[in-house]
Design a protein around this motif. Sequence first.
Motif, PDB file in Angstrom:
ATOM      1  N   PRO A  75       0.801  -1.214   0.000  1.00 42.53           N
ATOM      2  CA  PRO A  75       0.000   0.000   0.000  1.00 42.53           C
ATOM      3  C   PRO A  75       0.840   1.274   0.000  1.00 42.53           C
ATOM      4  CG  PRO A  75       0.059  -0.923   2.197  1.00 42.53           C
ATOM      5  CD  PRO A  75       0.798  -1.875   1.298  1.00 42.53           C
ATOM      6  N   SER A  76       2.120   1.164   0.317  1.00 42.44           N
ATOM      7  CA  SER A  76       2.996   2.328   0.418  1.00 42.44           C
ATOM      8  C   SER A  76       4.302   2.066  -0.315  1.00 42.44           C
ATOM      9  CB  SER A  76       3.304   2.624   1.892  1.00 42.44           C
ATOM     10  OG  SER A  76       2.130   2.947   2.577  1.00 42.44           O
ATOM     11  N   PRO A  77       4.975   3.136  -0.734  1.00 36.53           N
ATOM     12  CA  PRO A  77       6.235   2.957  -1.472  1.00 36.53           C
ATOM     13  C   PRO A  77       7.376   2.478  -0.568  1.00 36.53           C
ATOM     14  CG  PRO A  77       5.826   5.281  -1.083  1.00 36.53           C
ATOM     15  CD  PRO A  77       4.611   4.544  -0.604  1.00 36.53           C
ATOM     16  N   LEU A  78       8.316   1.792  -1.196  1.00 31.05           N
ATOM     17  CA  LEU A  78       9.544   1.374  -0.535  1.00 31.05           C
ATOM     18  C   LEU A  78      10.692   1.907  -1.373  1.00 31.05           C
ATOM     19  CD1 LEU A  78      10.973  -0.798   1.564  1.00 31.05           C
ATOM     20  CD2 LEU A  78      11.389  -1.930  -0.595  1.00 31.05           C
ATOM     21  N   TYR A  79      11.596   2.638  -0.735  1.00 28.56           N
ATOM     22  CA  TYR A  79      12.764   3.193  -1.421  1.00 28.56           C
ATOM     23  C   TYR A  79      13.996   2.440  -0.953  1.00 28.56           C
ATOM     24  CZ  TYR A  79       9.364   6.896  -2.015  1.00 28.56           C
ATOM     25  OH  TYR A  79       8.234   7.597  -2.298  1.00 28.56           O
ATOM     26  N   LYS A  80      14.913   2.184  -1.880  1.00 25.78           N
ATOM     27  CA  LYS A  80      16.165   1.517  -1.534  1.00 25.78           C
ATOM     28  C   LYS A  80      17.300   2.483  -1.824  1.00 25.78           C
ATOM     29  CE  LYS A  80      17.007  -2.858  -2.554  1.00 25.78           C
ATOM     30  NZ  LYS A  80      17.390  -4.083  -3.315  1.00 25.78           N
ATOM     31  N   ILE A  81      18.141   2.700  -0.821  1.00 28.35           N
ATOM     32  CA  ILE A  81      19.313   3.566  -0.963  1.00 28.35           C
ATOM     33  C   ILE A  81      20.536   2.718  -0.669  1.00 28.35           C
ATOM     34  CG2 ILE A  81      20.534   5.596  -0.080  1.00 28.35           C
ATOM     35  CD1 ILE A  81      17.757   6.716   0.718  1.00 28.35           C
ATOM     36  N   VAL A  82      21.474   2.712  -1.602  1.00 26.74           N
ATOM     37  CA  VAL A  82      22.696   1.932  -1.448  1.00 26.74           C
ATOM     38  C   VAL A  82      23.868   2.892  -1.320  1.00 26.74           C
ATOM     39  CG1 VAL A  82      24.228   0.243  -2.530  1.00 26.74           C
ATOM     40  CG2 VAL A  82      21.746   0.049  -2.832  1.00 26.74           C
ATOM     41  N   LEU A  83      24.643   2.732  -0.252  1.00 25.89           N
ATOM     42  CA  LEU A  83      25.877   3.510  -0.107  1.00 25.89           C
ATOM     43  C   LEU A  83      27.026   2.593  -0.484  1.00 25.89           C
ATOM     44  CD1 LEU A  83      25.467   5.638   3.122  1.00 25.89           C
ATOM     45  CD2 LEU A  83      24.835   6.157   0.793  1.00 25.89           C
ATOM     46  N   THR A  84      27.884   3.098  -1.337  1.00 23.64           N
ATOM     47  CA  THR A  84      28.997   2.297  -1.820  1.00 23.64           C
ATOM     48  C   THR A  84      30.283   3.097  -1.692  1.00 23.64           C
ATOM     49  OG1 THR A  84      29.752   0.954  -3.684  1.00 23.64           O
ATOM     50  CG2 THR A  84      28.651   3.016  -4.217  1.00 23.64           C
ATOM     51  N   GLY A  85      31.383   2.406  -1.609  1.00 19.76           N
ATOM     52  CA  GLY A  85      32.677   3.067  -1.495  1.00 19.76           C
ATOM     53  C   GLY A  85      33.691   2.139  -0.867  1.00 19.76           C
ATOM     54  N   ARG A 170      26.748  -1.062   1.244  1.00 21.56           N
ATOM     55  CA  ARG A 170      27.411  -1.589   0.051  1.00 21.56           C
ATOM     56  C   ARG A 170      26.381  -2.033  -0.961  1.00 21.56           C
ATOM     57  NH1 ARG A 170      32.672  -1.683  -0.885  1.00 21.56           N
ATOM     58  NH2 ARG A 170      34.053  -1.786   0.867  1.00 21.56           N
ATOM     59  N   GLY A 171      26.800  -2.002  -2.217  1.00 20.44           N
ATOM     60  CA  GLY A 171      25.946  -2.435  -3.307  1.00 20.44           C
ATOM     61  C   GLY A 171      26.268  -3.847  -3.722  1.00 20.44           C
ATOM     62  N   LEU A 172      25.361  -4.442  -4.438  1.00 14.42           N
ATOM     63  CA  LEU A 172      25.507  -5.828  -4.861  1.00 14.42           C
ATOM     64  C   LEU A 172      26.767  -6.042  -5.705  1.00 14.42           C
ATOM     65  CD1 LEU A 172      24.263  -8.622  -4.840  1.00 14.42           C
ATOM     66  CD2 LEU A 172      22.924  -7.957  -6.833  1.00 14.42           C
ATOM     67  N   MET A 173      27.110  -5.085  -6.538  1.00 18.28           N
ATOM     68  CA  MET A 173      28.243  -5.265  -7.440  1.00 18.28           C
ATOM     69  C   MET A 173      29.569  -4.769  -6.871  1.00 18.28           C
ATOM     70  SD  MET A 173      27.041  -7.022  -9.799  1.00 18.28           S
ATOM     71  CE  MET A 173      28.503  -7.064 -10.799  1.00 18.28           C
ATOM     72  N   ASP A 174      29.592  -4.312  -5.635  1.00 16.59           N
ATOM     73  CA  ASP A 174      30.839  -3.829  -5.043  1.00 16.59           C
ATOM     74  C   ASP A 174      31.936  -4.879  -5.055  1.00 16.59           C
ATOM     75  OD1 ASP A 174      29.543  -1.476  -4.605  1.00 16.59           O
ATOM     76  OD2 ASP A 174      29.932  -1.402  -2.452  1.00 16.59           O
ATOM     77  N   GLY A 175      31.566  -6.138  -4.912  1.00 17.55           N
ATOM     78  CA  GLY A 175      32.562  -7.216  -4.899  1.00 17.55           C
ATOM     79  C   GLY A 175      33.370  -7.309  -6.182  1.00 17.55           C
ATOM     80  N   SER A 176      32.797  -6.836  -7.302  1.00 13.98           N
ATOM     81  CA  SER A 176      33.516  -6.904  -8.567  1.00 13.98           C
ATOM     82  C   SER A 176      34.798  -6.062  -8.533  1.00 13.98           C
ATOM     83  CB  SER A 176      32.626  -6.462  -9.724  1.00 13.98           C
ATOM     84  OG  SER A 176      32.257  -5.119  -9.582  1.00 13.98           O
ATOM     85  N   ALA A 177      34.853  -5.075  -7.661  1.00 16.77           N
ATOM     86  CA  ALA A 177      36.062  -4.255  -7.539  1.00 16.77           C
ATOM     87  C   ALA A 177      37.227  -5.044  -6.960  1.00 16.77           C
ATOM     88  CB  ALA A 177      35.777  -3.038  -6.668  1.00 16.77           C
ATOM     89  N   TYR A 178      36.921  -6.160  -6.293  1.00 18.34           N
ATOM     90  CA  TYR A 178      37.957  -6.968  -5.659  1.00 18.34           C
ATOM     91  C   TYR A 178      38.327  -8.204  -6.473  1.00 18.34           C
ATOM     92  CZ  TYR A 178      36.691  -3.953  -1.824  1.00 18.34           C
ATOM     93  OH  TYR A 178      36.432  -2.839  -1.047  1.00 18.34           O
ATOM     94  N   MET A 179      37.754  -8.321  -7.663  1.00 16.40           N
ATOM     95  CA  MET A 179      38.039  -9.470  -8.520  1.00 16.40           C
ATOM     96  C   MET A 179      39.023  -9.077  -9.622  1.00 16.40           C
ATOM     97  SD  MET A 179      36.241 -11.918  -7.225  1.00 16.40           S
ATOM     98  CE  MET A 179      36.397 -13.144  -8.496  1.00 16.40           C
ATOM     99  N   THR A 180      39.839 -10.036 -10.062  1.00 15.18           N
ATOM    100  CA  THR A 180      40.806  -9.743 -11.113  1.00 15.18           C
ATOM    101  C   THR A 180      40.186  -9.825 -12.492  1.00 15.18           C
ATOM    102  OG1 THR A 180      41.525 -12.047 -11.086  1.00 15.18           O
ATOM    103  CG2 THR A 180      42.782 -10.477  -9.753  1.00 15.18           C
ATOM    104  N   ARG A 181      39.134 -10.601 -12.654  1.00 12.21           N
ATOM    105  CA  ARG A 181      38.445 -10.658 -13.955  1.00 12.21           C
ATOM    106  C   ARG A 181      36.973 -10.789 -13.761  1.00 12.21           C
ATOM    107  NH1 ARG A 181      37.186 -15.818 -16.035  1.00 12.21           N
ATOM    108  NH2 ARG A 181      37.702 -17.390 -14.503  1.00 12.21           N
TER     109      ARG A 181
END
Length: 181
Positions: A75-85, A170-181
Amino acid sequence: MSFSNEDYTVPLAGDTTKTTTRTTLDTTNLTTVDESITSRDDVQQRSRDNSISSLMDMSQIATLPEAERNVILPPSPLYKIVLTGGPCGGKTTALARLSSYLRERGFEVLTCPEAYTILASNGMSLSYYETEGMPGVIQNTVMDVQMNLEDGFERVLRARGKPAVLLCDRGLMDGSAYMTR
């Protein structure tokens, strides 16, 4: 909400200075953001309604407990805020402040923790990375855990049936920054 650039001068050693541009975010008019998010939510809601109506008719939905109805037809909106860094960038501190700010304004707020921290604080050590292929396995696990956490927290907030915000450390794709490929 808008971005603006502002030039400022930084004094360096001696009489030298450096001119730098700072980009700032003006959040004084959040209604524009809310309206665009609400519109996107409306599209997602219609899509969700169509898929659910094929599984259950409205009379079946009406017999469900309130929390379950709210999950199916929010019945009401849901907002998602992701902080990354990067590490020690102030994400967790900012989440705590943002959480208080939003609660003071009447939102239900949950903060979704970072999945890697959950794994590391529950026994996963750096020695796990010594096994060939483990970095990929760990990052896939972190991604699975993060998605499940976010989905579960969203479900809880939707069940409340009130305007809500999910804050993600953290965001879902933050882990990609720690991968070599």
